[in-house]
Design a protein around this motif. Structure first.
Motif, PDB file in Angstrom:
ATOM      1  N   LYS A 474       7.566   1.839  -0.984  1.00 40.39           N
ATOM      2  CA  LYS A 474       6.716   0.795  -1.556  1.00 40.39           C
ATOM      3  C   LYS A 474       5.312   0.859  -0.970  1.00 40.39           C
ATOM      4  N   LEU A 475       5.230   1.083   0.332  1.00 37.72           N
ATOM      5  CA  LEU A 475       3.924   1.163   0.977  1.00 37.72           C
ATOM      6  C   LEU A 475       3.167   2.405   0.509  1.00 37.72           C
ATOM      7  N   ALA A 476       3.857   3.524   0.379  1.00 36.87           N
ATOM      8  CA  ALA A 476       3.214   4.751  -0.117  1.00 36.87           C
ATOM      9  C   ALA A 476       2.714   4.542  -1.543  1.00 36.87           C
ATOM     10  N   TYR A 477       3.544   3.917  -2.382  1.00 31.77           N
ATOM     11  CA  TYR A 477       3.154   3.655  -3.770  1.00 31.77           C
ATOM     12  C   TYR A 477       1.939   2.734  -3.814  1.00 31.77           C
ATOM     13  N   ASP A 478       1.936   1.727  -2.948  1.00 32.12           N
ATOM     14  CA  ASP A 478       0.832   0.769  -2.910  1.00 32.12           C
ATOM     15  C   ASP A 478      -0.486   1.477  -2.578  1.00 32.12           C
ATOM     16  N   ILE A 479      -0.432   2.412  -1.607  1.00 35.72           N
ATOM     17  CA  ILE A 479      -1.650   3.151  -1.218  1.00 35.72           C
ATOM     18  C   ILE A 479      -2.138   4.023  -2.362  1.00 35.72           C
ATOM     19  N   ILE A 480      -1.237   4.755  -2.980  1.00 38.83           N
ATOM     20  CA  ILE A 480      -1.630   5.631  -4.094  1.00 38.83           C
ATOM     21  C   ILE A 480      -2.220   4.816  -5.231  1.00 38.83           C
TER      22      ILE A 480
END
Length: 518
Positions: A474-480
């Motif tokens: 979720k955090l990786a998706y949020d950054i992208i």
């Protein structure tokens, strides 16, 4: 739903990070130092003679089956013949002092404990008291059950009486035995404290005491301070602290190391316990020991001051006011990796503080050294450095974070995204997101995004969108989504300009004379 929202906030937003999350106490760090307890601070110690055993002693140890235990115990309990009694107790002590595999359980089963405790009470025969105390010391150095057996035999009240003996050897052996009993854990520790061990124990701290005796006293104090579940009573801590304030000036390294470890255990607690240590006035002395020539002293001092800075901002500032950061250029480049790791852990708790404390780290010139440990240290050191950087991105202002980025933190920070530790991965992702949020202009954000992409960080973040850990993906998706989306902004030079004559295109676009043909 409110709970879910709060959990997400703690996972992704700076505002959701409180001091307890950012400052990390002992249970999360320095696993190796906890596993590899110092040889000098064992919980229990056996009293094995320094001199080599005689042949007879070896025979006694190796041929227990040839010893008539019933006869030995009968002789040991015989008050009528002091010489025979002393020889019998000494024979039992020699068996228990054998260097390997002492027959503790066999002797306990033979019902020797009540006999030895009785011998402790024969005040007109100090040699017998000493031998009995020695034997009981070595029984109490064994397993918890063996220690409990000594206590159940009624030895503790008698040992406390022996602390007032006129014979130093008897006093010292009683101190040693009590140290083993206290070292069994908080239940027996509190039992011995309740019976009144503290005043007579501390009374031995005086210049004329023999060095070996003082070392034993200090070791018992370490055992008193060690366990924290539950911690020492407040009044006991306040009794012990003045003694530690004296011992911290001792010129014997063994005593000094034990003293500082005792302080490290006292500071490994809640903020009110940390405050007791601060109020004792000992912090400046601890900070000064960070540059001691003996690495064992440095390690203990670093642990103690490190525990203090897990407390409040105000408690952390007490350490910083002693110019603690001046010691860290050397600690961060120490030849012992464990000291480097502890030093970075210490700084991770400083960067979890307020902006003044973050600035102190910058002003001390420590950012490049933290980043160097992030890039080149062993993994556990890199892990602590990742926490230090991530906390910096939470506590620091935009200018401080910009300084961090200028120090070229991005490549080694992003490199940790490929590690197998999900906690480290999440800490790094959190730090990257915070850096991107801190950029103040489109150009700054694009420059930072380019840095992340050039070092392979973007590829790693994209891969983490498929991570099995929900928080990570979720955090990786949020950054992208927020900072690396593929949406292209409209180009004002391509869009036609609307006029009264219709849409007019920029003449520099090289449109054919005959117009566009569809």
């Amino acid at each position: 739903m409110a709970s879910d929202a709060k959990n997400r906030l703690h996972g992704f937003k700076n505002k959701g990070k409180d001091q307890d999350e950012m400052r990390r106490r002992r249970n999360e760090v320095t696993v190796e130092l906890r596993k590899n307890k110092r040889e000098e601070t064992l919980l229990k110690r056996r009293n094995v003679p320094i001199t080599d055993f005689t042949g007879d002693d070896d025979d006694d140890a190796k041929n227990l089956s040839k010893v008539d235990l019933s006869k030995l115990i009968m002789e040991a309990s015989n008050d009528a013949d002091p010489v025979t009694q002393l020889n019998a107790v000494q024979s039992a002590r020699k068996l228990l002092s054998s260097d390997k595999n002492p027959p503790i359980d066999i002797l306990i089963a033979s019902n020797i404990l009540p006999v030895l405790v009785h011998c402790l009470e024969i005040s007109d025969n100090p040699g017998l008291q000493f031998e009995a105390a020695w034997a009981l010391t070595n029984i109490a150095s064994g397993t918890s059950a063996q220690t409990q057996a000594v206590v159940a035999a009624g030895a503790v009240p008698v040992f406390l009486q022996l602390l007032h003996s006129q014979h130093d050897t008897v006093c010292e052996q009683a101190v040693w035995a009590l140290g083993n009993i206290i070292g069994d854990g908080p239940v027996l520790r509190d039992y011995v404290i309740k019976l009144g061990v503290i005043p007579p124990l501390l009374s031995f701290i005086k210049p004329e005491i023999p060095l070996s005796f003082m070392r034993n006293v200090t070791w018992v104090i370490v055992n008193l301070c060690r366990n924290k579940d539950p911690p020492l009573p407040k009044n006991t801590i306040m009794e012990i602290l003045p003694a530690l304030n004296m011992l911290i000036h001792h010129n014997d390294n063994n005593i000094l190391v034990d003293t500082v470890w005792a302080l490290s255990y006292l500071t490994d607690g809640q903020n009110d316990q940390i405050q007791l240590v601060i109020d004792s006035g000992i912090v400046p002395k601890l900070v000064a020991l960070l540059s001691h020539k003996e690495s064992k002293v440095q390690t203990a001092a670093l642990r103690a001051v490190g525990n203090i800075v897990t407390g409040s901002d105000e408690q952390t500032q007490v350490v910083l006011n002693c110019d603690a950061l001046a010691h860290f250029p050397a600690l961060l480049t120490h030849h012992k990796e464990k000291i480097c790791k502890e030093a970075v852990w210490f700084l991770s708790n400083i960067t979890a503080g307020n902006r003044k404390q973050v600035q102190a780290v910058i002003d001390a010139g420590l950012l490049p050294k933290i980043i160097d440990n992030l890039a080149k240290g062993e993994f556990q050191t890199q892990k602590e450095a990742a926490w230090a950087i991530s906390n910096f991105t939470i506590s620091g202002d935009k200018n401080q974070i910009a300084r961090l980025i200028q120090e070229n933190v991005v490549p080694p920070f992003c490199n940790l995204l490929g590690c197998k530790d999900p906690q480290v991965t999440q800490v790094v992702l959190d730090g990257i997101q915070n850096m991107l949020k801190a950029t103040t202009s489109f150009q700054e954000r694009e420059a930072l995004a380019d840095k992340i992409e050039e070092c392979g960080g973007l590829d790693k973040i994209e891969q983490l969108q498929n991570d099995p850990n929900e928080d990570i993906y979720k955090l990786a998706y949020d950054i992208i989504e927020k900072f690396f989306s593929d949406q292209v902004e409209d180009d004002s030079t391509i869009a036609p300009e609307a006029t009264e004559a219709g849409y007019q295109f920029d003449p520099s676009l090289n449109i054919p004379n005959e117009g566009f043909k569809f």
